[in-house]
Design a protein around this motif. Structure first.
Motif, PDB file in Angstrom:
ATOM      1  N   HIS A 151     -16.055 -31.558  -0.935  1.00  0.00           N
ATOM      2  CA  HIS A 151     -16.227 -30.804  -2.160  1.00  0.00           C
ATOM      3  C   HIS A 151     -15.740 -29.398  -1.934  1.00  0.00           C
ATOM      4  O   HIS A 151     -16.108 -28.761  -0.928  1.00  0.00           O
ATOM      5  CB  HIS A 151     -17.723 -30.739  -2.542  1.00  0.00           C
ATOM      6  CG  HIS A 151     -18.139 -31.900  -3.367  1.00  0.00           C
ATOM      7  ND1 HIS A 151     -18.857 -32.962  -2.834  1.00  0.00           N
ATOM      8  CD2 HIS A 151     -17.937 -32.177  -4.664  1.00  0.00           C
ATOM      9  CE1 HIS A 151     -19.091 -33.849  -3.787  1.00  0.00           C
ATOM     10  NE2 HIS A 151     -18.533 -33.411  -4.914  1.00  0.00           N
ATOM     11  N   MET A 152     -14.906 -28.939  -2.876  1.00  0.00           N
ATOM     12  CA  MET A 152     -14.491 -27.532  -2.785  1.00  0.00           C
ATOM     13  C   MET A 152     -15.072 -26.777  -3.982  1.00  0.00           C
ATOM     14  O   MET A 152     -14.838 -27.160  -5.125  1.00  0.00           O
ATOM     15  CB  MET A 152     -12.972 -27.408  -2.801  1.00  0.00           C
ATOM     16  CG  MET A 152     -12.514 -25.972  -2.665  1.00  0.00           C
ATOM     17  SD  MET A 152     -10.721 -25.819  -2.677  1.00  0.00           S
ATOM     18  CE  MET A 152     -10.460 -25.572  -4.421  1.00  0.00           C
ATOM     19  N   VAL A 153     -15.903 -25.773  -3.675  1.00  0.00           N
ATOM     20  CA  VAL A 153     -16.473 -24.953  -4.750  1.00  0.00           C
ATOM     21  C   VAL A 153     -15.845 -23.567  -4.625  1.00  0.00           C
ATOM     22  O   VAL A 153     -15.974 -22.918  -3.584  1.00  0.00           O
ATOM     23  CB  VAL A 153     -18.014 -24.848  -4.620  1.00  0.00           C
ATOM     24  CG1 VAL A 153     -18.579 -24.044  -5.783  1.00  0.00           C
ATOM     25  CG2 VAL A 153     -18.631 -26.236  -4.547  1.00  0.00           C
ATOM     26  N   ALA A 154     -15.125 -23.145  -5.680  1.00  0.00           N
ATOM     27  CA  ALA A 154     -14.473 -21.841  -5.634  1.00  0.00           C
ATOM     28  C   ALA A 154     -15.111 -20.920  -6.666  1.00  0.00           C
ATOM     29  O   ALA A 154     -15.118 -21.222  -7.855  1.00  0.00           O
ATOM     30  CB  ALA A 154     -12.978 -21.981  -5.891  1.00  0.00           C
ATOM     31  N   LYS A 155     -15.680 -19.851  -6.167  1.00  0.00           N
ATOM     32  CA  LYS A 155     -16.367 -18.923  -7.060  1.00  0.00           C
ATOM     33  C   LYS A 155     -15.429 -17.760  -7.360  1.00  0.00           C
ATOM     34  O   LYS A 155     -14.816 -17.190  -6.434  1.00  0.00           O
ATOM     35  CB  LYS A 155     -17.625 -18.414  -6.340  1.00  0.00           C
ATOM     36  CG  LYS A 155     -18.602 -17.671  -7.216  1.00  0.00           C
ATOM     37  CD  LYS A 155     -19.856 -17.359  -6.372  1.00  0.00           C
ATOM     38  CE  LYS A 155     -20.794 -16.439  -7.128  1.00  0.00           C
ATOM     39  NZ  LYS A 155     -21.317 -17.064  -8.339  1.00  0.00           N
ATOM     40  N   ASP A 156     -15.324 -17.383  -8.641  1.00  0.00           N
ATOM     41  CA  ASP A 156     -14.437 -16.274  -9.019  1.00  0.00           C
ATOM     42  C   ASP A 156     -15.144 -14.949  -8.741  1.00  0.00           C
ATOM     43  O   ASP A 156     -16.118 -14.594  -9.389  1.00  0.00           O
ATOM     44  CB  ASP A 156     -14.110 -16.400 -10.523  1.00  0.00           C
ATOM     45  CG  ASP A 156     -13.129 -15.323 -10.964  1.00  0.00           C
ATOM     46  OD1 ASP A 156     -12.765 -14.483 -10.105  1.00  0.00           O
ATOM     47  OD2 ASP A 156     -12.748 -15.344 -12.142  1.00  0.00           O
ATOM     48  N   ILE A 157     -14.662 -14.226  -7.752  1.00  0.00           N
ATOM     49  CA  ILE A 157     -15.295 -12.937  -7.406  1.00  0.00           C
ATOM     50  C   ILE A 157     -14.312 -11.779  -7.636  1.00  0.00           C
ATOM     51  O   ILE A 157     -14.413 -10.723  -6.995  1.00  0.00           O
ATOM     52  CB  ILE A 157     -15.818 -12.922  -5.957  1.00  0.00           C
ATOM     53  CG1 ILE A 157     -14.688 -13.249  -4.971  1.00  0.00           C
ATOM     54  CG2 ILE A 157     -16.977 -13.884  -5.765  1.00  0.00           C
ATOM     55  CD1 ILE A 157     -15.021 -12.853  -3.540  1.00  0.00           C
ATOM     56  N   THR A 158     -13.350 -11.996  -8.590  1.00  0.00           N
ATOM     57  CA  THR A 158     -12.311 -10.983  -8.830  1.00  0.00           C
ATOM     58  C   THR A 158     -12.904  -9.599  -9.147  1.00  0.00           C
ATOM     59  O   THR A 158     -12.536  -8.596  -8.539  1.00  0.00           O
ATOM     60  CB  THR A 158     -11.410 -11.433  -9.992  1.00  0.00           C
ATOM     61  OG1 THR A 158     -10.989 -12.772  -9.733  1.00  0.00           O
ATOM     62  CG2 THR A 158     -10.204 -10.525 -10.128  1.00  0.00           C
ATOM     63  N   VAL A 159     -13.868  -9.584 -10.089  1.00  0.00           N
ATOM     64  CA  VAL A 159     -14.455  -8.297 -10.502  1.00  0.00           C
ATOM     65  C   VAL A 159     -15.202  -7.655  -9.336  1.00  0.00           C
ATOM     66  O   VAL A 159     -15.027  -6.467  -9.023  1.00  0.00           O
ATOM     67  CB  VAL A 159     -15.416  -8.513 -11.689  1.00  0.00           C
ATOM     68  CG1 VAL A 159     -16.083  -7.195 -12.082  1.00  0.00           C
ATOM     69  CG2 VAL A 159     -14.657  -9.108 -12.863  1.00  0.00           C
ATOM     70  N   GLU A 160     -15.998  -8.466  -8.665  1.00  0.00           N
ATOM     71  CA  GLU A 160     -16.773  -8.006  -7.515  1.00  0.00           C
ATOM     72  C   GLU A 160     -15.851  -7.416  -6.430  1.00  0.00           C
ATOM     73  O   GLU A 160     -16.090  -6.338  -5.904  1.00  0.00           O
ATOM     74  CB  GLU A 160     -17.489  -9.222  -6.938  1.00  0.00           C
ATOM     75  CG  GLU A 160     -18.801  -8.964  -6.266  1.00  0.00           C
ATOM     76  CD  GLU A 160     -19.361 -10.305  -5.813  1.00  0.00           C
ATOM     77  OE1 GLU A 160     -19.397 -10.520  -4.601  1.00  0.00           O
ATOM     78  OE2 GLU A 160     -19.686 -11.141  -6.686  1.00  0.00           O
ATOM     79  N   ALA A 161     -14.761  -8.173  -6.158  1.00  0.00           N
ATOM     80  CA  ALA A 161     -13.823  -7.735  -5.118  1.00  0.00           C
ATOM     81  C   ALA A 161     -13.166  -6.415  -5.506  1.00  0.00           C
ATOM     82  O   ALA A 161     -12.967  -5.536  -4.655  1.00  0.00           O
ATOM     83  CB  ALA A 161     -12.769  -8.803  -4.877  1.00  0.00           C
ATOM     84  N   ALA A 162     -12.852  -6.282  -6.812  1.00  0.00           N
ATOM     85  CA  ALA A 162     -12.209  -5.052  -7.265  1.00  0.00           C
ATOM     86  C   ALA A 162     -13.125  -3.857  -7.061  1.00  0.00           C
ATOM     87  O   ALA A 162     -12.721  -2.829  -6.521  1.00  0.00           O
ATOM     88  CB  ALA A 162     -11.827  -5.178  -8.732  1.00  0.00           C
ATOM     89  N   SER A 163     -14.397  -4.002  -7.468  1.00  0.00           N
ATOM     90  CA  SER A 163     -15.308  -2.867  -7.307  1.00  0.00           C
ATOM     91  C   SER A 163     -15.573  -2.594  -5.831  1.00  0.00           C
ATOM     92  O   SER A 163     -15.698  -1.454  -5.425  1.00  0.00           O
ATOM     93  CB  SER A 163     -16.609  -3.078  -8.079  1.00  0.00           C
ATOM     94  OG  SER A 163     -17.243  -4.241  -7.645  1.00  0.00           O
ATOM     95  N   ARG A 164     -15.590  -3.707  -5.058  1.00  0.00           N
ATOM     96  CA  ARG A 164     -15.792  -3.531  -3.626  1.00  0.00           C
ATOM     97  C   ARG A 164     -14.633  -2.727  -3.031  1.00  0.00           C
ATOM     98  O   ARG A 164     -14.826  -1.852  -2.205  1.00  0.00           O
ATOM     99  CB  ARG A 164     -15.875  -4.900  -2.944  1.00  0.00           C
ATOM    100  CG  ARG A 164     -17.051  -5.015  -2.021  1.00  0.00           C
ATOM    101  CD  ARG A 164     -17.313  -6.435  -1.619  1.00  0.00           C
ATOM    102  NE  ARG A 164     -16.099  -7.153  -1.257  1.00  0.00           N
ATOM    103  CZ  ARG A 164     -16.062  -8.495  -1.108  1.00  0.00           C
ATOM    104  NH1 ARG A 164     -17.141  -9.214  -1.306  1.00  0.00           N
ATOM    105  NH2 ARG A 164     -14.945  -9.079  -0.781  1.00  0.00           N
ATOM    106  N   SER A 165     -13.424  -3.006  -3.494  1.00  0.00           N
ATOM    107  CA  SER A 165     -12.283  -2.304  -2.920  1.00  0.00           C
ATOM    108  C   SER A 165     -12.232  -0.854  -3.389  1.00  0.00           C
ATOM    109  O   SER A 165     -11.785   0.028  -2.658  1.00  0.00           O
ATOM    110  CB  SER A 165     -10.979  -3.059  -3.206  1.00  0.00           C
ATOM    111  OG  SER A 165     -10.304  -2.505  -4.304  1.00  0.00           O
ATOM    112  N   ILE A 166     -12.733  -0.618  -4.625  1.00  0.00           N
ATOM    113  CA  ILE A 166     -12.796   0.776  -5.096  1.00  0.00           C
ATOM    114  C   ILE A 166     -13.757   1.579  -4.226  1.00  0.00           C
ATOM    115  O   ILE A 166     -13.455   2.690  -3.787  1.00  0.00           O
ATOM    116  CB  ILE A 166     -13.227   0.835  -6.588  1.00  0.00           C
ATOM    117  CG1 ILE A 166     -12.068   0.340  -7.459  1.00  0.00           C
ATOM    118  CG2 ILE A 166     -13.605   2.262  -6.990  1.00  0.00           C
ATOM    119  CD1 ILE A 166     -12.435   0.106  -8.902  1.00  0.00           C
TER     120      ILE A 166
END
Lengths: 514, 128
Positions: A151-166
């Motif tokens: 089973h592959m579960v892929a969670k979308d963390i785009t927003v989280e990653a963006a704020s993390r990188s900021i």
């Protein structure tokens, strides 16, 4: 039971449990005849729950076989790639990946087929989808101990990653700012603990980040000599007002100019090394003192004989021509000559002093054999020593050298010995001893010059003893230049001189040389 | 008029003596080359023998003019009732002038060399 909005971690675990070990809830009726039917019902129910969980999961969920072929995909995934289910099933997942990301997914899939749960983050643009940052978990499905799929579960963390990188970027920027300012800068929290340190702090304090971060400020600013730092930090913290001070940081022998700004979080402390500035200030102060001395010389020692000469000339002019044979006429001329010579001497002295101070025409410091210099001085003073039946004893290790200038060393010992002869006691024969030994505490050499002469009142003379044109005896005549020159010469060689004396017992000078 | 001279410089003493005699200022002059000696003399001198005028130099070894004034007040306060003290110095320093003006024991500061007009002035001040 599992809710759809719970974290990915819990979800995966439960999916796994449902897939391989369907639970047997409590409270099922137990008669053997109904058991099988109940289990069937139970399985159907479980299957539905599982499907619902799979289908309605907001994360992108796939079920893959060993070659990566998609056996099942949930609604979220289909929406992501904007394809119907038929266009997705039975195709390898790598068909949806950009070529550079395929190896990563294949590698992780292989790992999961080894029986490990794997997790990774990836910035990927699936075909037909927008670029996303995904947190991917691959969970192996075991049947009878064999991994039959993943089973592959892929969670979308785009927003989280963006704020993390900021946040990371801002931290980097802040770090760059604090590293690029020339001041040393550190932050103290309200518990006096170092929470940030730039590299200038490491350089000035001579301590590394590792030694300081998380440690209390009093680890660095402790001890009696650093009380000023302690006091000023306390003031800033308790009053909430910024403080600005200058203090000596003894452990590194540095003068620091410190600015402290309090905030909710604690103290922001900026400091710079102002040792050169303070030294220059001290040098200016010293030069100013010297200038005042020169002003004093001009007003007294140049003016005194000049005033006398003026008075004498006045009287000479008043003298009627016929009285020039009078006895005082000769006296007037005699005094005029005396004072003219005196004026000339003062001008010569000033020339000598200025020459020493400018260090002109003086050879570079060298290793000078001390015993040799002292011997020369004693020889040149042999006549006056013989006349007063004085004796000089010296204890100077053979071959002992001191760093300095031969002419200065000669002048120092010549002046000290001349003084001893000049101010000897009439009550006993003069005896001078000169002892040289290593300084305690080192380094360098200290030379003690002791006499049994008339001495002087140390209490009264104090710091004036080495001053220009200061005299401490009425008889015999001294100019007050000798000890000034001694001190100037010793200091020009980087040394220092101290004196102790007792009236009618004698005087001891200690010269410290490097 | 009895006058005391205190100066470590023998030329200065010679000059003052000569000038005071010529101007018929003093009938007796006692001079000291050390302030300490002068202090001892003033302390034990009977009142009729006290000088009318003291001419005091400032820059002297061991005890300078200022130290002499400080020492004089407690040991011989009666001197101050009979004697005018003039500072006679080669120093042109403003600090000495200010200090002299502020010291109640000092009548005036005179710059060396002493001349006829100064002597006339002292004469008129002491015979007031």
């Amino acid at each position: 039971m599992v809710e759809v909005d719970i974290s990915g971690e819990a979800l995966k675990t439960n999916v796994l449990l449902h897939a391989i070990r369907p639970d047997q809830p409590d409270g099922i009726p137990n008669p053997c005849a109904r058991l099988l039917m109940n289990i069937d019902t139970q399985l159907v129910e479980d299957e539905q729950r599982y499907r619902s969980l799979f289908e309605n999961n907001p994360d992108f969920v796939l079920f893959q076989n060993q070659t990566g072929v998609i056996l099942d995909a949930n609604q979220a995934f289909l929406e992501l790639v904007r394809r119907p289910k038929e266009a997705v099933l039975a195709r390898p997942f790598s068909d949806f990946l950009p070529p550079d990301k395929a190896p990563l997914f294949n590698e992780k899939l292989a790992e999961a087929f080894q029986g490990h749960k794997v997790e990774f983050e990836v910035d990927v643009q699936l075909k037909g989808a927008e670029s996303r940052v995904l947190n991917v978990t691959k969970v192996p499905l075991r049947v009878d101990g064999q991994v039959t799929g993943v089973h592959m579960v892929a969670k979308d963390i785009t927003v989280e990653a963006a704020s993390r990188s900021i946040i990371a970027q801002q931290a980097r920027r802040l770090n760059t700012i604090f590293e690029s300012i020339t001041d040393a800068f550190f932050l103290l929290d309200r518990r006096w603990t170092f929470s940030f340190i730039n590299s200038e702090v490491e350089r000035l304090l001579g301590m590394s980040r590792e030694q300081l971060l998380g440690k209390t400020a009093w680890l660095v600013f402790m001890g009696e000599s650093l009380g000023e730092f302690h006091r000023q930090f306390q003031v800033a913290m308790t009053t909430g007002n910024a403080v600005h001070f200058q203090a000596f940081f003894k452990p590194r022998q540095l003068w620091l100019e410190v600015r402290v700004f309090p905030s909710e979080e604690g103290l922001s402390v900026y400091f710079t090394d102002v040792t050169d500035k303070v030294k220059a200030h001290e040098e200016l102060y010293r030069q100013n003192q010297d200038l005042q001395q020169f002003a004093y010389i001009v007003s007294h020692n140049l003016r005194a004989p000049l005033a006398n000469m003026l008075g004498l000339v006045d009287l000479l002019i008043d003298q009627p021509r016929e009285q020039r044979q009078a006895p005082e006429y000769e006296q007037l001329l005699h005094h005029l000559l005396l004072n003219t010579r005196q004026l000339d001497t003062v001008l010569h002295d000033m020339n000598t002093i200025l020459t020493v101070r400018d260090k002109q025409g003086v050879s570079e410091p060298e290793q000078v054999p001390l015993a040799e210099v002292v011997q020369q001085v004693v020889e040149s003073l042999q006549d006056p020593l013989d006349q007063c039946k004085g004796e000089v004893y010296y204890e100077i290790p053979v071959g002992l050298c001191v760093r300095g200038t031969r002419a200065y060393l000669y002048s120092v010992f010549f002046n000290l010995l001349s003084n001893a002869i000049k101010y000897r006691s009439e009550e006993r024969p003069l005896r001078i001893t000169i002892v040289a030994q290593p300084s305690q505490p080192g380094p360098g050499t200290q030379v003690e010059v002791t006499d049994n002469g008339s001495g002087f009142d140390t209490q009264k003379a104090g710091a004036d003893i080495f001053k220009l044109y200061k005299r401490f005896h009425t008889q015999p005549e001294g100019r007050g230049l000798g000890l000034y020159l001694v001190k100037t010469h010793v200091e020009a060689m980087g040394g220092r001189i101290t004196v102790t004396s007792t009236v009618n017992v004698g005087t001891q000078f200690v010269v410290h040389l490097s | 008029m009895h006058t005391v001279l205190i100066d470590d410089d023998m030329t200065s003493i010679f000059l003052m003596r000569l000038l005071l005699q010529r101007e018929e200022f003093a009938d007796s002059i006692t001079s000291f080359q050390s302030a300490q000696e002068a202090l001892g003399y003033l302390q034990q001198a009977p009142v009729p023998e006290l000088p009318k005028v003291i001419l005091l130099d400032l820059n002297m070894p061991v005890m300078n003019g200022w130290e002499f004034l400080e020492a004089l007040q407690p040991v011989a306060p009666h001197v101050l009732d009979h004697t005018r003290i003039y500072i006679l110095t080669s120093s042109l320093a403003q600090t000495d002038l200010t200090r002299a003006a502020q010291n109640p024991l000092v009548t005036r500061l005179i710059h060396k060399p002493l001349d006829k007009s100064e002597i006339e002035l002292i004469k008129s001040e002491t015979t007031e």
